[in-house]
Design a protein around this motif. Sequence first.
Motif, PDB file in Angstrom:
ATOM      1  N   TYR A  83     -54.744  30.077  30.691  1.00  0.00           N
ATOM      2  CA  TYR A  83     -55.853  30.147  31.649  1.00  0.00           C
ATOM      3  C   TYR A  83     -57.183  29.766  31.015  1.00  0.00           C
ATOM      4  O   TYR A  83     -57.903  28.896  31.519  1.00  0.00           O
ATOM      5  N   TYR A  84     -57.513  30.401  29.877  1.00  0.00           N
ATOM      6  CA  TYR A  84     -58.850  30.237  29.308  1.00  0.00           C
ATOM      7  C   TYR A  84     -58.938  29.048  28.354  1.00  0.00           C
ATOM      8  O   TYR A  84     -59.693  28.105  28.573  1.00  0.00           O
ATOM      9  N   GLU A  85     -58.146  29.093  27.291  1.00  0.00           N
ATOM     10  CA  GLU A  85     -58.199  27.997  26.319  1.00  0.00           C
ATOM     11  C   GLU A  85     -57.612  26.715  26.895  1.00  0.00           C
ATOM     12  O   GLU A  85     -58.038  25.611  26.534  1.00  0.00           O
ATOM     13  N   GLY A  86     -56.642  26.871  27.802  1.00  0.00           N
ATOM     14  CA  GLY A  86     -55.951  25.723  28.362  1.00  0.00           C
ATOM     15  C   GLY A  86     -56.677  25.119  29.550  1.00  0.00           C
ATOM     16  O   GLY A  86     -57.535  24.243  29.395  1.00  0.00           O
ATOM     17  N   PHE A  87     -56.359  25.592  30.758  1.00  0.00           N
ATOM     18  CA  PHE A  87     -56.845  24.902  31.949  1.00  0.00           C
ATOM     19  C   PHE A  87     -58.366  24.952  32.079  1.00  0.00           C
ATOM     20  O   PHE A  87     -59.004  23.945  32.408  1.00  0.00           O
ATOM     21  N   ALA A  88     -58.964  26.122  31.821  1.00  0.00           N
ATOM     22  CA  ALA A  88     -60.412  26.216  31.986  1.00  0.00           C
ATOM     23  C   ALA A  88     -61.156  25.355  30.976  1.00  0.00           C
ATOM     24  O   ALA A  88     -62.048  24.583  31.343  1.00  0.00           O
ATOM     25  N   THR A 112     -50.661  29.471  35.175  1.00  0.00           N
ATOM     26  CA  THR A 112     -51.280  30.644  34.556  1.00  0.00           C
ATOM     27  C   THR A 112     -52.699  30.838  35.086  1.00  0.00           C
ATOM     28  O   THR A 112     -53.124  31.967  35.358  1.00  0.00           O
ATOM     29  N   TYR A 113     -53.425  29.754  35.229  1.00  0.00           N
ATOM     30  CA  TYR A 113     -54.786  29.808  35.783  1.00  0.00           C
ATOM     31  C   TYR A 113     -54.753  30.418  37.188  1.00  0.00           C
ATOM     32  O   TYR A 113     -55.563  31.292  37.515  1.00  0.00           O
ATOM     33  N   ARG A 114     -53.799  29.992  38.013  1.00  0.00           N
ATOM     34  CA  ARG A 114     -53.680  30.528  39.371  1.00  0.00           C
ATOM     35  C   ARG A 114     -53.362  32.020  39.340  1.00  0.00           C
ATOM     36  O   ARG A 114     -53.952  32.820  40.083  1.00  0.00           O
ATOM     37  N   ASP A 115     -52.435  32.427  38.473  1.00  0.00           N
ATOM     38  CA  ASP A 115     -52.048  33.839  38.392  1.00  0.00           C
ATOM     39  C   ASP A 115     -53.228  34.716  37.976  1.00  0.00           C
ATOM     40  O   ASP A 115     -53.438  35.803  38.528  1.00  0.00           O
ATOM     41  N   VAL A 116     -53.997  34.258  36.988  1.00  0.00           N
ATOM     42  CA  VAL A 116     -55.138  35.048  36.520  1.00  0.00           C
ATOM     43  C   VAL A 116     -56.228  35.083  37.591  1.00  0.00           C
ATOM     44  O   VAL A 116     -56.846  36.137  37.823  1.00  0.00           O
ATOM     45  N   ASN A 117     -56.473  33.973  38.251  1.00  0.00           N
ATOM     46  CA  ASN A 117     -57.445  33.971  39.343  1.00  0.00           C
ATOM     47  C   ASN A 117     -57.050  34.968  40.433  1.00  0.00           C
ATOM     48  O   ASN A 117     -57.905  35.651  41.002  1.00  0.00           O
ATOM     49  N   ARG A 118     -55.759  35.071  40.716  1.00  0.00           N
ATOM     50  CA  ARG A 118     -55.312  36.034  41.722  1.00  0.00           C
ATOM     51  C   ARG A 118     -55.594  37.469  41.268  1.00  0.00           C
ATOM     52  O   ARG A 118     -55.986  38.309  42.074  1.00  0.00           O
ATOM     53  N   VAL A 136     -68.836  35.113  43.017  1.00  0.00           N
ATOM     54  CA  VAL A 136     -67.900  34.577  42.025  1.00  0.00           C
ATOM     55  C   VAL A 136     -68.628  33.525  41.186  1.00  0.00           C
ATOM     56  O   VAL A 136     -69.336  32.671  41.727  1.00  0.00           O
ATOM     57  N   GLN A 137     -68.407  33.603  39.859  1.00  0.00           N
ATOM     58  CA  GLN A 137     -69.159  32.757  38.943  1.00  0.00           C
ATOM     59  C   GLN A 137     -68.258  31.773  38.204  1.00  0.00           C
ATOM     60  O   GLN A 137     -67.325  32.170  37.515  1.00  0.00           O
ATOM     61  N   ASP A 138     -68.520  30.511  38.378  1.00  0.00           N
ATOM     62  CA  ASP A 138     -68.169  29.437  37.463  1.00  0.00           C
ATOM     63  C   ASP A 138     -66.720  28.953  37.535  1.00  0.00           C
ATOM     64  O   ASP A 138     -65.867  29.475  38.240  1.00  0.00           O
ATOM     65  N   TYR A 139     -66.471  27.907  36.737  1.00  0.00           N
ATOM     66  CA  TYR A 139     -65.260  27.089  36.815  1.00  0.00           C
ATOM     67  C   TYR A 139     -63.993  27.822  36.398  1.00  0.00           C
ATOM     68  O   TYR A 139     -62.891  27.417  36.773  1.00  0.00           O
ATOM     69  N   HIS A 140     -64.119  28.913  35.642  1.00  0.00           N
ATOM     70  CA  HIS A 140     -62.933  29.677  35.257  1.00  0.00           C
ATOM     71  C   HIS A 140     -62.226  30.260  36.478  1.00  0.00           C
ATOM     72  O   HIS A 140     -61.016  30.512  36.438  1.00  0.00           O
ATOM     73  N   LEU A 141     -62.981  30.486  37.547  1.00  0.00           N
ATOM     74  CA  LEU A 141     -62.479  31.263  38.691  1.00  0.00           C
ATOM     75  C   LEU A 141     -62.613  30.481  39.995  1.00  0.00           C
ATOM     76  O   LEU A 141     -62.926  31.020  41.044  1.00  0.00           O
ATOM     77  N   GLN A 142     -62.296  29.201  39.940  1.00  0.00           N
ATOM     78  CA  GLN A 142     -62.546  28.336  41.079  1.00  0.00           C
ATOM     79  C   GLN A 142     -61.591  28.591  42.246  1.00  0.00           C
ATOM     80  O   GLN A 142     -61.892  28.225  43.382  1.00  0.00           O
ATOM     81  N   LEU A 143     -60.463  29.228  41.987  1.00  0.00           N
ATOM     82  CA  LEU A 143     -59.536  29.558  43.067  1.00  0.00           C
ATOM     83  C   LEU A 143     -59.852  30.896  43.731  1.00  0.00           C
ATOM     84  O   LEU A 143     -59.338  31.198  44.815  1.00  0.00           O
TER      85      LEU A 143
END
Length: 470
Positions: A83-88, A112-118, A136-143
């Motif tokens: 989620y963090y080091e990878g997709f974000a 993983t990014y989707r799961d963490v955003n959920r 909601v703040q920033d690109y880490h949490l776009q979903l």
Amino acid sequence: MRQSSLVVVANRLPLDDSAAPDGACEWRRSPGGLASALHAILQQTPATWIGWNGGIDSAPVLPDIGTLRIRPIALSEKELRGYYEGFANSTLWPLYHDAVEQPVFHRDWFQTYRDVNRRFAEAAAEVAEPGAAIWVQDYHLQLVPGLLRELRPDVLIGFFLHVPFPPPELFMQLPRRTELLTGMLGADLVGLQRPQAAHNVAQLATKLLGAQATDDQITLDGRVVRTGAFPVSIDVSEMAALAARPDVVKRAAKMRADLGQPRRVLLSVDRLDYTKGIEHRLTAYSELLRDGRVKVRDTVMVQVAVPSRERVDSYRVLRDRIEGEVGRINGEYGRVGEPAIHYLNQPFDRADLAALYLTADLMVVTPLRDGMNLVAKEYVAARADGTGALVLSEFAGAAAEFEHAFLVNPHDVDGLKATLLSAMGAEPADLRRRMRAMREHLSGHDILAWARAYLTALDHTGRLAAGLLR
């Protein structure tokens, strides 16, 4: 579980890594950054902040920060990598910054990014009062906005993107582009740093989603999503007061003495990131030394590079390159007791930063791409005597507000060299005129003005902005 009328959802909690001796938590402040931007608004406001605490597999109960309640989110090692080091930070971050570094696409990262955003969305849905505002703040949490829309259709949902939003031809490279755009447009209001970013979103909404879109409004599935530019700022009065403190003024004088009382001090303060243009800056300065246009005996450069994403391979490689180049420059042009560049790869507290701003005759802020750059604004806020020069990249969002800075294309090394020389050779009266104009603009566009504009647009009744900005 206590509920809140305002919930902030961000990747990180705004906390120091260690608690104070009395067990209380304190704000974690970095040069620029989200925590600094929201500090003035939330330090005395009842709210809940949801975010990752920086650890692995743990989400301990954390004490409040004043009236701000803290809700930690746990991340496993696998989630941190995906989620963090990878997709974000290996996919979205480089792509959103004009692909300065090549984005990396791994299919597993998005899941993983989707799961963490959920998980973030579910935590926000749990703590929000009926009719609350969730920011909601920033690109880490776009979903997260789209997920919240499903979980809590009763709440107001705001999304603010602190980084640039790319042009359509770059965004279209993303394998999960439609889902990312739909997720962001789950918000009632999408805030961006620049009008061009809102235009990019509108173009993509039309192309990918078949929406009816203008630069300030997108109609999607019968629902209206408002968009707009809300350039983020700083707590101007806080930085001005800090720079005026006698101990900070004394610290600045000592710093200058420790530097050997040079005629000119050039300062750059960046996160150690490939978007910040550090290598281009070092090349330009090295060539000025080589050509004899700058002399080590009367000019010194201070480069602060705050550690960032040290587990990501590209950042480790960047650090090695920069440290190697600094070593080469100092070895070739430095003298005993007089390095050409003072390189500091460490975080600085707010008082030390203010002292550095007072020490610097030239503040050199030359990112290759930046959503805003709050360091530039902090420098201007600190220069109450009207002295100092700001060399600023055209590709930082702050350039649209600071037209009286010495603006430069950082990709053009010869142009950067010429701009540095122009700033170093400018007449004091010209520097005062430029600084006065920038300070006047900044005084009317501080962090409270930003929050008031955004929150009033989110909640047209005005109650949300009035409650936060008492």
